[in-house]
Design an enzyme around this catalytic site. Structure first.
Site, PDB file in Angstrom:
ATOM      1  N   SER A  21      -0.798  15.939  -3.917  1.00  0.00           N
ATOM      2  CA  SER A  21      -0.476  17.069  -3.032  1.00  0.00           C
ATOM      3  C   SER A  21      -0.291  18.390  -3.784  1.00  0.00           C
ATOM      4  O   SER A  21      -0.774  19.430  -3.312  1.00  0.00           O
ATOM      5  CB  SER A  21       0.760  16.744  -2.195  1.00  0.00           C
ATOM      6  OG  SER A  21       0.452  15.676  -1.335  1.00  0.00           O
ATOM      7  N   THR A  66       7.737  11.689   1.160  1.00  0.00           N
ATOM      8  CA  THR A  66       6.928  10.478   1.016  1.00  0.00           C
ATOM      9  C   THR A  66       7.805   9.283   0.680  1.00  0.00           C
ATOM     10  O   THR A  66       9.045   9.383   0.711  1.00  0.00           O
ATOM     11  CB  THR A  66       5.768  10.709   0.003  1.00  0.00           C
ATOM     12  OG1 THR A  66       4.885   9.582   0.060  1.00  0.00           O
ATOM     13  CG2 THR A  66       6.263  10.908  -1.416  1.00  0.00           C
ATOM     14  N   LYS A  70      10.595   8.605   4.293  1.00  0.00           N
ATOM     15  CA  LYS A  70      10.069   9.118   5.567  1.00  0.00           C
ATOM     16  C   LYS A  70      10.938   8.775   6.775  1.00  0.00           C
ATOM     17  O   LYS A  70      10.985   9.536   7.740  1.00  0.00           O
ATOM     18  CB  LYS A  70       8.655   8.576   5.805  1.00  0.00           C
ATOM     19  CG  LYS A  70       7.600   9.214   4.928  1.00  0.00           C
ATOM     20  CD  LYS A  70       6.223   8.730   5.306  1.00  0.00           C
ATOM     21  CE  LYS A  70       5.187   9.274   4.346  1.00  0.00           C
ATOM     22  NZ  LYS A  70       3.827   8.856   4.677  1.00  0.00           N
ATOM     23  N   ASN A  91       7.003  13.277   7.734  1.00  0.00           N
ATOM     24  CA  ASN A  91       6.366  13.522   6.423  1.00  0.00           C
ATOM     25  C   ASN A  91       6.343  15.010   6.073  1.00  0.00           C
ATOM     26  O   ASN A  91       5.883  15.388   4.992  1.00  0.00           O
ATOM     27  CB  ASN A  91       4.952  12.924   6.358  1.00  0.00           C
ATOM     28  CG  ASN A  91       3.922  13.824   7.014  1.00  0.00           C
ATOM     29  OD1 ASN A  91       4.227  14.559   7.955  1.00  0.00           O
ATOM     30  ND2 ASN A  91       2.706  13.779   6.519  1.00  0.00           N
ATOM     31  N   ASP A 106       0.846  12.753   9.402  1.00  0.00           N
ATOM     32  CA  ASP A 106       0.032  11.578   9.061  1.00  0.00           C
ATOM     33  C   ASP A 106      -0.775  11.100  10.274  1.00  0.00           C
ATOM     34  O   ASP A 106      -1.944  10.727  10.147  1.00  0.00           O
ATOM     35  CB  ASP A 106       0.919  10.399   8.609  1.00  0.00           C
ATOM     36  CG  ASP A 106       1.465  10.588   7.197  1.00  0.00           C
ATOM     37  OD1 ASP A 106       0.814  11.280   6.388  1.00  0.00           O
ATOM     38  OD2 ASP A 106       2.546  10.041   6.902  1.00  0.00           O
ATOM     39  N   GLY A 131      -0.478  -4.219   7.984  1.00  0.00           N
ATOM     40  CA  GLY A 131       0.731  -3.493   7.586  1.00  0.00           C
ATOM     41  C   GLY A 131       1.593  -3.150   8.788  1.00  0.00           C
ATOM     42  O   GLY A 131       1.086  -3.080   9.928  1.00  0.00           O
ATOM     43  N   ALA A 132       2.885  -2.956   8.531  1.00  0.00           N
ATOM     44  CA  ALA A 132       3.805  -2.625   9.620  1.00  0.00           C
ATOM     45  C   ALA A 132       4.855  -1.628   9.146  1.00  0.00           C
ATOM     46  O   ALA A 132       5.962  -1.573   9.669  1.00  0.00           O
ATOM     47  CB  ALA A 132       4.466  -3.903  10.138  1.00  0.00           C
ATOM     48  N   GLY A 133       4.516  -0.833   8.113  1.00  0.00           N
ATOM     49  CA  GLY A 133       5.435   0.184   7.594  1.00  0.00           C
ATOM     50  C   GLY A 133       5.273   1.502   8.340  1.00  0.00           C
ATOM     51  O   GLY A 133       4.711   1.557   9.438  1.00  0.00           O
ATOM     52  N   TYR A 227      -5.730   6.234  -0.943  1.00  0.00           N
ATOM     53  CA  TYR A 227      -6.618   7.373  -1.162  1.00  0.00           C
ATOM     54  C   TYR A 227      -7.212   7.483  -2.557  1.00  0.00           C
ATOM     55  O   TYR A 227      -7.617   8.559  -2.974  1.00  0.00           O
ATOM     56  CB  TYR A 227      -5.972   8.681  -0.715  1.00  0.00           C
ATOM     57  CG  TYR A 227      -4.593   8.954  -1.265  1.00  0.00           C
ATOM     58  CD1 TYR A 227      -3.488   8.898  -0.425  1.00  0.00           C
ATOM     59  CD2 TYR A 227      -4.396   9.276  -2.603  1.00  0.00           C
ATOM     60  CE1 TYR A 227      -2.223   9.151  -0.901  1.00  0.00           C
ATOM     61  CE2 TYR A 227      -3.137   9.533  -3.087  1.00  0.00           C
ATOM     62  CZ  TYR A 227      -2.044   9.476  -2.230  1.00  0.00           C
ATOM     63  OH  TYR A 227      -0.795   9.734  -2.708  1.00  0.00           O
TER      64      TYR A 227
HETATM   65  P1  NAP Z   1       5.715   1.365   3.646  1.00  0.00           P
HETATM   66  O1  NAP Z   1       6.427   1.928   4.822  1.00  0.00           O
HETATM   67  O2  NAP Z   1       6.479   1.023   2.411  1.00  0.00           O
HETATM   68  O3  NAP Z   1       4.955   0.028   4.158  1.00  0.00           O
HETATM   69  C1  NAP Z   1       4.207  -0.754   3.280  1.00  0.00           C
HETATM   70  C2  NAP Z   1       3.447  -1.832   4.058  1.00  0.00           C
HETATM   71  O4  NAP Z   1       2.585  -2.484   3.118  1.00  0.00           O
HETATM   72  C3  NAP Z   1       4.342  -2.915   4.659  1.00  0.00           C
HETATM   73  O5  NAP Z   1       3.750  -3.386   5.829  1.00  0.00           O
HETATM   74  C4  NAP Z   1       4.329  -4.000   3.557  1.00  0.00           C
HETATM   75  O6  NAP Z   1       4.541  -5.302   4.047  1.00  0.00           O
HETATM   76  C5  NAP Z   1       2.892  -3.888   3.087  1.00  0.00           C
HETATM   77  N1  NAP Z   1       2.691  -4.366   1.714  1.00  0.00           N
HETATM   78  C6  NAP Z   1       3.182  -3.804   0.578  1.00  0.00           C
HETATM   79  N2  NAP Z   1       2.750  -4.503  -0.503  1.00  0.00           N
HETATM   80  C7  NAP Z   1       1.979  -5.525  -0.015  1.00  0.00           C
HETATM   81  C8  NAP Z   1       1.256  -6.584  -0.626  1.00  0.00           C
HETATM   82  N3  NAP Z   1       1.220  -6.741  -1.959  1.00  0.00           N
HETATM   83  N4  NAP Z   1       0.549  -7.434   0.167  1.00  0.00           N
HETATM   84  C9  NAP Z   1       0.570  -7.285   1.514  1.00  0.00           C
HETATM   85  N5  NAP Z   1       1.245  -6.295   2.155  1.00  0.00           N
HETATM   86  C10 NAP Z   1       1.929  -5.432   1.396  1.00  0.00           C
HETATM   87  O7  NAP Z   1       4.534   2.315   3.149  1.00  0.00           O
HETATM   88  P2  NAP Z   1       3.667   3.327   4.025  1.00  0.00           P
HETATM   89  O8  NAP Z   1       4.279   4.682   3.998  1.00  0.00           O
HETATM   90  O9  NAP Z   1       3.394   2.708   5.345  1.00  0.00           O
HETATM   91  O10 NAP Z   1       2.317   3.443   3.147  1.00  0.00           O
HETATM   92  C11 NAP Z   1       1.333   2.427   3.174  1.00  0.00           C
HETATM   93  C12 NAP Z   1       0.106   2.879   2.394  1.00  0.00           C
HETATM   94  O11 NAP Z   1      -0.527   3.963   3.077  1.00  0.00           O
HETATM   95  C13 NAP Z   1       0.396   3.370   0.967  1.00  0.00           C
HETATM   96  O12 NAP Z   1      -0.590   2.839   0.105  1.00  0.00           O
HETATM   97  C14 NAP Z   1       0.259   4.872   1.071  1.00  0.00           C
HETATM   98  O13 NAP Z   1      -0.166   5.460  -0.153  1.00  0.00           O
HETATM   99  C15 NAP Z   1      -0.822   5.004   2.141  1.00  0.00           C
HETATM  100  N6  NAP Z   1      -0.770   6.309   2.834  1.00  0.00           N
HETATM  101  C16 NAP Z   1      -1.860   7.108   2.793  1.00  0.00           C
HETATM  102  C17 NAP Z   1      -1.850   8.330   3.423  1.00  0.00           C
HETATM  103  C18 NAP Z   1      -3.078   9.210   3.364  1.00  0.00           C
HETATM  104  O14 NAP Z   1      -2.951  10.389   3.682  1.00  0.00           O
HETATM  105  N7  NAP Z   1      -4.222   8.693   3.005  1.00  0.00           N
HETATM  106  C19 NAP Z   1      -0.716   8.771   4.111  1.00  0.00           C
HETATM  107  C20 NAP Z   1       0.401   7.935   4.143  1.00  0.00           C
HETATM  108  C21 NAP Z   1       0.356   6.706   3.489  1.00  0.00           C
HETATM  109  P3  NAP Z   1       6.027  -5.922   4.164  1.00  0.00           P
HETATM  110  O15 NAP Z   1       6.564  -5.458   5.492  1.00  0.00           O
HETATM  111  O16 NAP Z   1       5.793  -7.379   4.103  1.00  0.00           O
HETATM  112  O17 NAP Z   1       6.820  -5.401   2.997  1.00  0.00           O
END
Ligand code: NAP
Length: 279
Positions: A21, A66, A70, A91, A106, A131-133, A227
């Protein structure tokens, strides 16, 4: 050139060495001749409240937020936009004369990047979301608003997939939604009944069955929120002849929208893309 008049924006995160960023925003500020600077701030979870207070006391124009802040940041803000309130994640914080507004770019950034790519329109599509984050939540709300017909949420921690699917049901959108535990077997079953795979985890492509392309419907599409230039999931999809898009476009779009919220200028999408292409 930083002067006495320079406005400061930045990003709050715990591990932010990887963030792109500052490059995107500072390039856009320089090219547009704007008196702003974007700075990375490492903020530990136990310091978040004080860091948010510092937005007021140091008169920052705003910040991005981030991982892992968040969701945790919401109680420290004065106002939350309707979309950020619905998602439960912020965000972008905008400092309006000491009143802090939390927003979420986002969700629109994700849909804009799919639209810009143009190879898939989510309307009436069956989506398998990994995913469910926080990001999965933002994507789920965007996909529901875009009129998808089905959403399967596959997550490593099954309870979180369940929670997210209950939350999606409460949105009242007309779509079928259910959770599954993330495994090669569950994916084999769900992939054959999906049109779009969306990855919202940082886990590469480890979760995919090695012979995943055998289970796909025609016109299947893969979106990976990660990304890096060529993520392992995008590479695996492409080598199996499946069209795929990585998260760089989403990163650019969400950043350009935050920039616009802080400055009132048009989102500088092309300048931000230029910044990343020349890295
Ligand atoms: P978060 O809230 O921490 O959630 C992470 C998610 O990934 C949870 O569902 C977690 O599962 C799962 N996970 C983590 N490690 C794993 C593994 N080894 N195997 C399987 N599942 C796994 O994170 P977030 O903010 O949602 O971000 C998720 C991704 O999106 C990141 O890589 C981030 O860089 C990317 N992102 C990209 C952008 C963009 O602009 N391109 C914007 C935002 C985020 P559990 O519930 O089991 O822990």
């Amino acid at each position: 050139m930083i002067r006495g008049s320079t406005r400061i924006v930045g990003i709050f995160g715990d591990k932010i060495d990887y963030t792109l960023s500052p490059r995107m925003h500072n390039h856009a500020f320089a090219k547009l001749g704007m008196d702003y600077v974007y700075i990375p701030f490492q903020v530990r979870p136990d310091q978040l409240k004080g860091a948010v207070e510092a937005i007021r006391s140091l008169n920052l124009a705003g910040v991005n937020v981030t991982i892992p802040h968040k969701q945790a940041v919401l109680p420290f803000l004065d106002q939350i936009s309707p979309i950020a309130k619905k998602i439960g994640a912020v965000n972008t914080i905008i400092n309006n004369d000491g009143k802090l507004l939390g927003d979420n770019t986002d969700a629109p950034g994700f849909l804009e990047s799919l639209k810009e790519d143009g190879r898939i329109d989510p309307k009436k599509k069956r989506v398998l979301l990994i995913g469910a984050g926080g990001t999965a939540r933002a994507m789920a709300i965007s996909l529901a608003a875009a009129g998808i017909s089905k959403l399967v949420i596959a997550n490593r921690t099954a309870d979180k997939a369940k929670e997210l699917s209950v939350w999606v049901d409460k949105l009242g959108a007309k779509l079928e939604c259910y959770p599954v535990k993330l495994s090669a077997d569950s994916l084999k079953e769900e992939l054959s009944d999906s049109d779009l795979l969306v990855n919202a985890t940082p886990s590469g492509s480890d979760f995919m069955p090695s012979d995943f392309h055998r289970f796909l419907s025609p016109n299947f599409f893969v979106f990976d929120a990660v990304y890096a230039k060529n993520t392992s999931l995008v590479a695996a999809a492409k080598s199996a002849g499946v069209p795929a898009l990585g998260g760089m476009g989403m990163l650019i779009r969400q950043g350009a929208l935050s920039f616009s919220l802080w400055t009132g200028k048009k989102p500088p999408v092309e300048l931000m893309r230029e910044a990343l292409e020349t890295q």
